[in-house]
Structure formats: structure tokens, C-alpha cells
Motif scaffolding. Structure first.
Motif, PDB file in Angstrom:
ATOM      1  N   GLU A  62       0.387  -0.826   0.024  1.00  0.00           N
ATOM      2  CA  GLU A  62      -0.131   0.016   0.340  1.00  0.00           C
ATOM      3  C   GLU A  62       0.642   1.430   0.022  1.00  0.00           C
ATOM      4  O   GLU A  62       0.510   2.543  -0.469  1.00  0.00           O
ATOM      5  N   ILE A  63       1.636   1.180   0.866  1.00  0.00           N
ATOM      6  CA  ILE A  63       2.755   2.301   0.834  1.00  0.00           C
ATOM      7  C   ILE A  63       2.896   2.575  -0.732  1.00  0.00           C
ATOM      8  O   ILE A  63       3.359   3.184  -1.491  1.00  0.00           O
ATOM      9  N   LEU A  64       4.020   1.601  -1.262  1.00  0.00           N
ATOM     10  CA  LEU A  64       3.934   1.533  -2.388  1.00  0.00           C
ATOM     11  C   LEU A  64       3.836   2.238  -3.425  1.00  0.00           C
ATOM     12  O   LEU A  64       3.614   2.571  -4.239  1.00  0.00           O
ATOM     13  N   HIS A  65       2.367   1.849  -3.103  1.00  0.00           N
ATOM     14  CA  HIS A  65       1.332   2.390  -4.603  1.00  0.00           C
ATOM     15  C   HIS A  65       1.332   3.786  -3.968  1.00  0.00           C
ATOM     16  O   HIS A  65       1.096   4.700  -5.106  1.00  0.00           O
ATOM     17  N   ASP A  66       0.703   3.946  -2.934  1.00  0.00           N
ATOM     18  CA  ASP A  66       0.227   5.496  -2.236  1.00  0.00           C
ATOM     19  C   ASP A  66       1.090   5.571  -1.421  1.00  0.00           C
ATOM     20  O   ASP A  66       1.206   5.020  -0.045  1.00  0.00           O
ATOM     21  N   THR A  67       2.193   6.895  -1.826  1.00  0.00           N
ATOM     22  CA  THR A  67       3.336   6.783  -0.531  1.00  0.00           C
ATOM     23  C   THR A  67       2.188   7.992   0.606  1.00  0.00           C
ATOM     24  O   THR A  67       2.473   8.198   1.919  1.00  0.00           O
ATOM     25  N   ARG A  68       1.492   8.275   0.975  1.00  0.00           N
ATOM     26  CA  ARG A  68       0.262   9.427   1.635  1.00  0.00           C
ATOM     27  C   ARG A  68       0.195   7.861   2.981  1.00  0.00           C
ATOM     28  O   ARG A  68       0.295   8.591   3.693  1.00  0.00           O
ATOM     29  N   ARG A  69       0.768   7.142   2.349  1.00  0.00           N
ATOM     30  CA  ARG A  69      -0.095   6.471   3.671  1.00  0.00           C
ATOM     31  C   ARG A  69       1.083   6.143   4.611  1.00  0.00           C
ATOM     32  O   ARG A  69       1.173   5.015   5.414  1.00  0.00           O
ATOM     33  N   LEU A  70       2.519   6.661   4.321  1.00  0.00           N
ATOM     34  CA  LEU A  70       3.133   6.479   5.275  1.00  0.00           C
ATOM     35  C   LEU A  70       3.254   7.199   6.323  1.00  0.00           C
ATOM     36  O   LEU A  70       3.278   6.130   8.124  1.00  0.00           O
TER      37      LEU A  70
END
Length: 111
Positions: A62-70
Motif C-alpha cells: 500500500e505504501i509503495l502504491h500510495d506514499t501518503r499512507r506512510l
């Protein structure tokens, strides 16, 4: 559903159940329950380690797909670690870390 998937799910479920049940049963029949050995310390830390491993495995794609989730993921890790340190239980820290992740995600969306 394919039968091999169902069989694998049942096998993993049974092993998981026995992995959690047998140490409790063996520990209950021990002669000196007050003595804290290396096996007991290991079994006590398996809960938090498994939750952290599941969180990492599920959040990395999920983080690799959308960095806002970090940032929400880091908040979830922090809440998990702090609440486990305070309670020494795995139930409430798991729920609190999910809540922390959700709140951080919603706050990030409003910014």
C-alpha cells in the motif's frame, strides 16, 4: 472455491490454534508457574511480533502504491508499540493501532 485452498486454510488454522493452545495447556501443568523461563518469554512476545509482521506485510504494498499512507502506518506502529508496552496485552493495542491508523488517515485527507 478450490479444494486445495480450503484444505490449506484449514491446515493453517489448525496449526495456528494448536500453536496458541498447546503452550497454554503445557504451562498450566508445569510444576512451578512462578518461574519465568526462556520459553515463556518467547511465547509472551510472539503476539506483538506477529501483529507487527502482519502490519508490515500488509502495509508495504500500500505504501509503495500510495506514499501518503506512510505517515498513518507509522502512527499505527507507534500506537501499537506504546500501548503494548503499557498494557502487555495484544488485544487492545491491536485495536488502538487500527484506530490510530484510521484517524491519522482521515486527518491526512483533510489537510
Amino acid at each position: 472455491m478450490r479444494s486445495d485452498v480450503l484444505l490449506l486454510g484449514l491446515l493453517v488454522g489448525c496449526v495456528n490454534y494448536l500453536f496458541r493452545y498447546l503452550p497454554l495447556r503445557l504451562r498450566a501443568s508445569a510444576a512451578s508457574p512462578a518461574k519465568r523461563g526462556a520459553t515463556r518469554v518467547l511465547l509472551d512476545t510472539i503476539g506483538i511480533a506477529s501483529i507487527c509482521a502482519l502490519l508490515v506485510v500488509s502495509s508495504v504494498p500500500e505504501i509503495l502504491h500510495d506514499t501518503r499512507r506512510l505517515l498513518p502506518t507509522l502512527v499505527g506502529f507507534a500506537v501499537l508499540g506504546v500501548s503494548y508496552y503499557k498494557t502487555r496485552s495484544i488485544i487492545f493495542p491491536t485495536l488502538l493501532s487500527a484506530l490510530g491508523y484510521g484517524v491519522a488517515w482521515k486527518l491526512l485527507m483533510f489537510l
